[in-house]
Design an enzyme around this catalytic site. Structure first.
Site, mmCIF file in Angstrom:
data_model
loop_
_atom_site.group_PDB
_atom_site.id
_atom_site.type_symbol
_atom_site.label_atom_id
_atom_site.label_comp_id
_atom_site.label_asym_id
_atom_site.label_seq_id
_atom_site.Cartn_x
_atom_site.Cartn_y
_atom_site.Cartn_z
ATOM 1 C CD GLU A 415 -3.036 -1.242 2.034
ATOM 2 O OE1 GLU A 415 -2.738 -1.066 3.217
ATOM 3 O OE2 GLU A 415 -4.183 -1.460 1.644
ATOM 4 C CD GLU A 485 -3.427 -7.305 3.179
ATOM 5 O OE1 GLU A 485 -4.435 -6.788 3.680
ATOM 6 O OE2 GLU A 485 -2.332 -6.726 3.086
HETATM 7 C C1 GAL Z 1 -4.940 -3.989 4.152
HETATM 8 C C2 GAL Z 1 -3.528 -3.747 4.602
HETATM 9 C C3 GAL Z 1 -3.210 -4.430 5.896
HETATM 10 C C4 GAL Z 1 -4.302 -4.209 6.881
HETATM 11 C C5 GAL Z 1 -5.581 -4.713 6.327
HETATM 12 C C6 GAL Z 1 -6.749 -4.459 7.241
HETATM 13 O O1 GAL Z 1 -5.358 -2.955 3.351
HETATM 14 O O2 GAL Z 1 -2.619 -4.150 3.641
HETATM 15 O O3 GAL Z 1 -1.999 -3.930 6.381
HETATM 16 O O4 GAL Z 1 -4.425 -2.861 7.150
HETATM 17 O O5 GAL Z 1 -5.885 -4.020 5.155
HETATM 18 O O6 GAL Z 1 -6.635 -5.054 8.452
#
Ligand code: GAL
Length: 955
Positions: A415, A485
């Site tokens: 990010e 993620e």
């Molecule tokens: C993503 C980010 C993580 C964390 C997650 C939410 O956007 O890469 O670091 O913030 O969201 O828990």
């Protein structure tokens, strides 16, 4: 007129990575050269600004006797000096790069050490810092040796010329904020300090400098090729392979390859004139081929997690045992991959990944997420002044970690928007190490990367991507896809991961994903159990968004991890009732099934009556076999019957004991016979009460008061649950977020209007209308009670009225039993909690638990603890059977109290155990960052009827 003086602290706000440090190089765990750990208790002084104190403390002879002490490695804010701050992506200071606030907590650290008496007098010495947040200036024996940024990266300094046999004074000034902070905006606690090891390394003359182990595997020929490039010439030996070659020379021999499933390492030695360094060589080849990530010729399926480093007391200062615990927990839960979100981990963690077998996406220490608040203006990754710092970070990661076979992908960071600096990093990495792939999620067009990566894409989009219907640049269309993620594991959940896994396994292009995230970053705290954002009075914070892991902060697996283990199990077992066979499929990518033993068992009413070995062939990856089950044993009871098949470890392994459960499945044979209750009794009106069989009711309200000798309180329809983090959703979510909408509609304050209490010949009927104030929607609810004299049967009919636009949180009844009740037994899903889209790990059987153990201790209290598919439950002397199966929950507080609590310490046991018997529950989803519950898991208001049969347990 104004002017600015250059000051001694200009380096703090300088975009450069620092000065004085040695070039980065390979990390090795040990060598025959001497080293001295400088970890331990250090003198410490905290100042409110970067320049509150001059540097006289660094001089020899300074008296720090009055200073405090802190442990190194450690964070001073976790040792009683100042306090932690949690923000997700907001910078906790004004965005004015590269400037940082004047209020800049600065920790002066002092450590005095002697060299061991046998410390060699020849050669040089290097002082190594493995991690300091966020900027440090270092003096040894009064000499300024340099300053550095890049918190989770190593920095070495040549110090041989400064060392004395005794009384060496190491002084380190650490600033919490620096220009580097702009590059380290990861979603986590801001935790300044020297949080990784500090080591003094003897550097013998002719010792090893940098070296690069190239160990590839030709899967067609079964041959490994080894070449060790070394800055200092020497020899490389691998006795197990009869290898003895000069550095820089290639040798090809038959080997067993390294994979995460079969982590074969060969011990070797790199010997230069002055030093011997042990090597652990894993032969494997990573390529992008046919649009797929392949290792040793085989496409991978990542069953991964995102791992931040976390310990509830020590923050990111992890010891080896904690790291090992993480790896063992991952292996035992079928996890095969780790993304080191969002920085290179402690180097020992990668040694463990090599040893036990995990695919690693090694991510650079880089995130500039806070710039999104200003449409990414002035983003350092698109500003050439910062590029040296970015390249320094890339080099420090790659050089340190390049000799780990487990590392298969380099990730540029997280990010950080897009920009030339990222491209420069990718180009540098490709030039230095062409043997691995490059990842960066923010590169939506995949200009610089080898894999199309996204976070939190919903199921429908993943399906489109799998079908290749997602468009994108030409380059992207030809690349594999991963979810770096997904499955946001905040609080209760994540839901819907089985549906994701199904997609991952349906399309070759989709090579799996990484759950967000491994562990809750709760801080152990006397006041709350575990603290989260805001608990330290931060002016800006993101609450419990920092607790979104599959492990609780103390590393107890949450139900989410148990669910994930089942969803990603490496063996698929599917039963076929018709011909009495099970189809077993090996879902490993590389391993055969020889490490597993299979067992069948046969249950009648949830109790195992027979079991035996199921002979499953040693299937190769991807292969299936149909295996015949024995004839079912005769069942004189005529009960509900099912098969259970379990795959367990056949012998102790490095990561799990023999009998450790790896995979399992159940399939029903004969269904549950339903209990028939004759309506032999009718309701009788007495003085102020109605009796029906064993039960007594209030004559005016029709409310149940007792069943036999058991008092029952407040039995009525219940639709409320304490919203989960996933119900509440994240503020930025565009979709419907049901938690707030439920509250707005008033589902947490339903009123129960009594319409009639009717005494019929064989039934007591109570008609009600359940609705929130200010709204016209309602649930017409009829309770119909009958009895055969000893048992009491309740049928609840619910008919929605009005224009319902929202699903219900839950639908069922709630009742109160005496607070002395201390446990429950049930036949149904267990042992842990389950919700409609988190049922994979719920195993049908006989279970029991105390009331306290039925609770799942989410760091922020919320709905939890439901057991699925319950046929019957015995609690507080009462037996309740359900038709159909139901969800059962019991707790020592009400849902309203659970809802109001901010920490588990707010929950106080009352004089009642509240029991929910639910016909339906709303799914969980993962909307705290991802998509909500899929439509098929939503509890849409619709006419419903469900029955419970109550009886008192005697004896
Ligand atoms: C993503 C980010 C993580 C964390 C997650 C939410 O956007 O890469 O670091 O913030 O969201 O828990």
């Amino acid at each position: 007129m104004s002017f600015r003086t250059t000051s001694a602290i200009d380096y703090v706000e300088d975009v450069s990575p620092g000065s004085g440090a040695l070039p980065p190089r390979a990390r090795y765990a040990s060598s025959d050269a001497r080293s001295l750990s400088l970890n331990g208790s250090w003198r410490f002084r905290l100042s409110p600004t970067a320049d509150a104190e001059d540097d006289s403390f660094a001089a020899q002879g300074f008296d720090a006797g009055g200073w405090a002490e802190v442990s190194v490695p450690g964070h001073w804010v976790l040792q009683g000096h100042g306090s932690p701050i949690y923000t997700n992506h907001l910078y906790p200071f004004p965005v004015d790069p590269p400037r940082v606030p004047t209020k800049n907590p600065t920790g002066d650290h002092l450590h005095t050490f002697d060299l061991p008496s046998d410390w060699p007098s020849d050669g040089g010495a290097v002082l190594r810092f493995d991690g300091v947040e966020s900027c440090a200036r270092v003096w040894l024996n009064g000499t300024d040796i340099g300053e550095f940024k890049g918190s989770r990266l190593p920095h070495e300094f040549a110090v041989g010329h400064l060392l004395k046999p005794g009384g060496n004074v190491l002084a380190v000034r650490v600033h919490q904020w620096s220009a580097g902070s702009y590059l380290e905006d990861q979603d986590q606690w801001w935790l300044p300090g020297i949080f990784r090891d500090v080591t003094l390394l003897h550097r013998p003359a002719g010792g090893v400098l940098d070296f690069f182990v190239h160990a590839s595997y030709d899967h067609v020929e079964g041959l490994g090729t080894l070449r060790v490039d070394s800055d200092v010439d020497g020899r490389v030996t691998v006795p197990g392979l009869d290898i003895d070659v000069a550095t820089g020379e290639s040798v090809t021999v038959p080997v067993r390859p390294w994979t995460a499933e079969t982590p074969r390492l060969y011990d070797g030695v790199l010997a230069t004139e002055g030093e011997r360094v042990p090597l652990r060589v894993g032969f494997r080849t990573v390529v992008l081929e046919d649009g797929l990530i392949k290792v040793n010729g085989t496409p991978l399926l990542f069953k991964g997690v995102n791992r931040h480093e976390w310990h509830p007391e020590r923050g990111r200062a992890l010891d080896l045992e904690t790291m090992r615990e993480d790896v063992l927990l991952m292996k035992r839960h079928n996890i095969n991959a780790v993304r080191t979100s969002h920085y290179p981990p402690h180097p020992a963690f990668l040694d463990l990944c090599d040893e036990y077998g995990l695919w690693v996406v090694d991510e650079c220490d880089l995130e500039t997420h806070g710039f999104t608040e200003q449409a990414w203006r002035d983003n350092p990754v698109d500003d050439d002044r910062w590029t040296p710092a970015l390249l320094d970070r890339a080099a420090r990661m790659v050089e340190r970690d390049k000799n780990h076979p487990s590392v298969v992908i380099w990730s540029l960071g997280n990010e950080a928007g897009t920009g030339r600096g990222l491209t420069a990093m990718a180009e540098w990495i490709r030039g230095r190490d062409g043997s691995r792939l490059i990842h960066y999620e923010g590169d939506i067009d995949c200009r610089d990367t080898d894999v199309y990566s996204r976070m939190y894409a919903d199921h429908a989009e993943v399906d489109r991507i799998g079908r290749g219907l997602d468009g994108g640049t030409h380059r992207r269309r030809g690349l594999p896809f991963i979810l770096c993620e997904y499955g946001h594991a905040m609080g209760n959940g994540p839901g819907g991961i089985a549906d994701y896994q199904h997609l991952f396994e349906s399309y070759d292009r989709i090579q799996g994903g990484f759950i967000w995230e491994w562990i809750d970053h709760g801080i152990k705290d006397e006041r709350f159990g575990f603290a989260y954002g805001g608990d330290f009075g931060e002016e800006l914070h993101d609450g419990n968004f920092v607790c979104d892991g599959l492990l609780f902060p103390d590393r107890t697996p949450s139900p989410g991890l148990v669910e994930y283990k089942k969803v990603i199990e490496p063996v698929r077992i599917v039963g076929d009732r018709a011909d009495g066979t099970v189809r077993v499929t090996n879902a490993y990518d590389f391993a055969d099934l020889s490490a597993l033993t299979f067992e069948w068992s046969y249950q009648v009413d949830g109790e195992t009556v027979e079991s035996g070995v199921l002979p499953v062939p040693e299937l190769a990856p991807g292969e299936s076999a149909d295996v015949k089950l024995p004839d079912p044993p005769a069942d004189p009871r005529g009960g509900e019957t099912q098969w259970t098949v379990r795959a367990t470890l056949a012998a102790d392994t490095a990561w799990g004991p023999r009998d450790h459960l790896v995979a399992w499945a159940q399939f029903p044979l004969s269904p549950r016979p339903l209990t028939v209750v004759a309506r032999s009794d009718g309701p009788v009106l007495g003085k102020g009460q109605i009796t029906l069989g064993p039960a007594a009711f209030d004559a005016r309200t029709g409310a149940l008061r007792s069943i036999g000798g058991i008092d029952v309180r407040g039995l009525r329809l219940d639709v409320w649950r304490a919203p989960t983090d996933n119900d509440n959703g994240a503020a930025w979510q565009p979709d419907l977020r049901y938690g707030p909408l439920w509250r707005e509609l008033g589902l947490h304050r339903m009123q129960h209007r009594l319409n009639s209490v009717e005494l019929g010949d064989d039934a007591l009927t109570v008609r009600t209308r359940v609705a929130p104030a200010a709204r016209e929607v309602a649930l017409r609810t009829v309770y119909r009670w009958t009895s055969d004299g000893t048992r009491l049967r309740l049928t609840v009919s619910v008919a929605p009225e009005g224009d319902w636009r929202l699903p219900l949180p839950r639908l069922g009844i709630r009742l109160g039993l005496a607070g002395s009740v201390d446990g429950a037994r049930w036949f149904g899903g267990g042992p842990g909690e389950a919700y409609p889209d988190t049922t994979s790990a719920s195993m049908v059987g006989r279970w029991e638990s105390t009331i306290d153990a039925l609770q799942t201790p989410y760091v922020r209290p919320q709905e939890n603890g439901a057991r699925a598919d319950v046929r019957w439950v015995e609690i507080g002397g009462l037996r309740v059977e359900g038709e159909p199966e139901f969800w059962f929950t019991a707790r020592r507080w009400t849902s309203e109290q659970l809802d109001a609590a901010e920490h588990p310490t707010d929950l106080k046991a009352g004089d009642t155990v509240w029991v929910n018997l639910d016909h339906g529950q709303q799914g969980i989803g993962s909307q705290s960052c991802g998509p909500g519950a899929l439509p098929q898991y939503q509890l849409r208001p619709a006419p419903a009827e469900f029955t419970f049969l109550f009886s008192e347990i005697h004896g």
